[in-house]
Write a protein that holds these residues in place. Sequence first.
Motif, PDB file in Angstrom:
ATOM      1  N   PRO A   1     111.097  80.154 -59.253  1.00  0.00           N
ATOM      2  CA  PRO A   1     112.452  80.321 -58.723  1.00  0.00           C
ATOM      3  C   PRO A   1     112.616  81.699 -58.082  1.00  0.00           C
TER       4      PRO A   1
ATOM      5  N   CYS B   1     115.823  76.755 -60.877  1.00  0.00           N
ATOM      6  CA  CYS B   1     116.675  77.646 -60.082  1.00  0.00           C
ATOM      7  C   CYS B   1     117.976  77.935 -60.819  1.00  0.00           C
TER       8      CYS B   1
ATOM      9  N   GLY C   1     116.309  78.829 -53.483  1.00  0.00           N
ATOM     10  CA  GLY C   1     115.038  78.357 -54.037  1.00  0.00           C
ATOM     11  C   GLY C   1     114.177  77.673 -52.993  1.00  0.00           C
TER      12      GLY C   1
END
Lengths: 410, 139
Positions: A243, A84, A158
Amino acid sequence: MSFFDRFKKKDNKKEEPKVDNKEKFAVKKDATAPSLCGCGAGKTAESVEANYSKMADLGELLPGAPPGGKINLAIYWAAACGGCDVSILDTNEKILTIGDMANIVMWPIAADGKEKDIEAMEDKSITVSIISGAIRNSENEHMAKLLRKKSLIVVSYGTCACFGGSPALANLVAGGSKEILNYVYEKTPSTANFQKDYHPGKPIVPQTKCTVPEGDLTLPTLFDTVKTLDQVIDVDYFIPGCPPLQESISQLLKAVVDFAYHGVALPPKGTEIGVTQTSLCDQCPRHKEFRRITKIYEPFQVNIDPDLCLMDQGILCLGPATVGGCNARCTRAGQPCRGCYGPTLEVQEHGASAMTAIASLFPVLDDDGTIGEDQIIDIMSTIKDPLGYFYAFTMGKSLIKMAVKEKGGQ
Amino acid sequence: MADFEPRIVAFCCNWCSYAGADGAGVGRLQMPTNFRIIRTMCTARVDPEFVLRALSKGADGVIVLGCHPADCHYIGGNYRARRRIALLRLILEQYGFDAKRLRLEWVSASEGEKFQNTMTEFVNTIKALGPTPVQKEVN
């Protein structure tokens, strides 16, 4: 001259008028909130293309510091892989000018802000905190609570933060943290041999507290269950994805930029940023035929037809139950959807939703009226590890969040 | 443990099993009172989420009752339901439940007696299994 200043455009260097600090975050009444969803609620089917999540228009580059001075931005990772954080860098050259807009007060992966620096700040002095990762140990929880206290806006960034993600599959270990630590430090082939060779009979396992001549050393406590961020703190916005897509990040960035520079109202609390109103199938370009599954294949077992729906080809895809927003990147590339964007907006149980859809795709047999339930179980058993498959990313948000243990009755 | 009275959620389809339960009542057939019936239009209306929600809220067992195969009012609803329930049982097993806590049975509108037997049997099964292993959520 800061690092980011080097990337500043010359014409952006003119001084911005100073605004009284009190008015810094005053919201303009007439300004409208930008639509963050790929398609608004009131939108009709204009075109398929309109369903795709698009990059928010951020202009060329950000125009220097906001009128009220730089905002504070914190980025934190809890139980996350770091993907992320890397995806935040996906904003390409925009990331360089974010330094004009914001002081990055904390970003463990890239910047030098420490816990004590955050603790020293005033409450609500961080405009945006972006937290990725699930809450798995006492440190995660402490930092999430600390950032909540110091921040105006907390973004759950995320899939791990929003739904538990793959870390939450640890909830299915019946013995909880004890069993996990025991396995990792004593049972895996590498650690078992290490413990046997170097610490026979007395394996070394991490302790939450350890006294050494220099003083006490502490480690965070591992929880028995992995929690999502909003189960621990109050969260303002959610950005799912494993992500999240560049498009989602740009939409968040645009909302923050509009808020910091122009005082445009933020989207309503609880908004999921970067998702559509419909399921992934709506964004998937594959041609759907009479979807019936008679035999299940893994993607590597078949030559995947590039135009035909993966379900038609016997590959289990979680698209029907997963919310759109990712522009169907995986299915375009011939890989089935694993459901990282989470359930559609009205649904809580992503796994049950996917399971309902997929179980109905097994065709009614000619002798279905006469066969017994055992045969049906045989058919359904062709799906290997259904719990892990359907809840791969959303165990933290499911109704039954952890493994159970029958105690036995009378 | 001896005085454990299970709480059971029974999903009955509108066309067969609910009428079957009605028939059992009208016929004054004796059976345990541990179950609460929820009427759905068809067994296919029983989303696995309903079952999971019932279990997560503390139900000790869930039974889904519908029309016999080839007898569905909506032609194929019970075929779908039995696939879902079969898959759901596999999932419950993976969670650590005893799969006997979820049961699917076919009871037609005329089978009041079968309804009585099924419910009695199911209540006894759950009594033998003991209370639900789902723990009350702490927060």
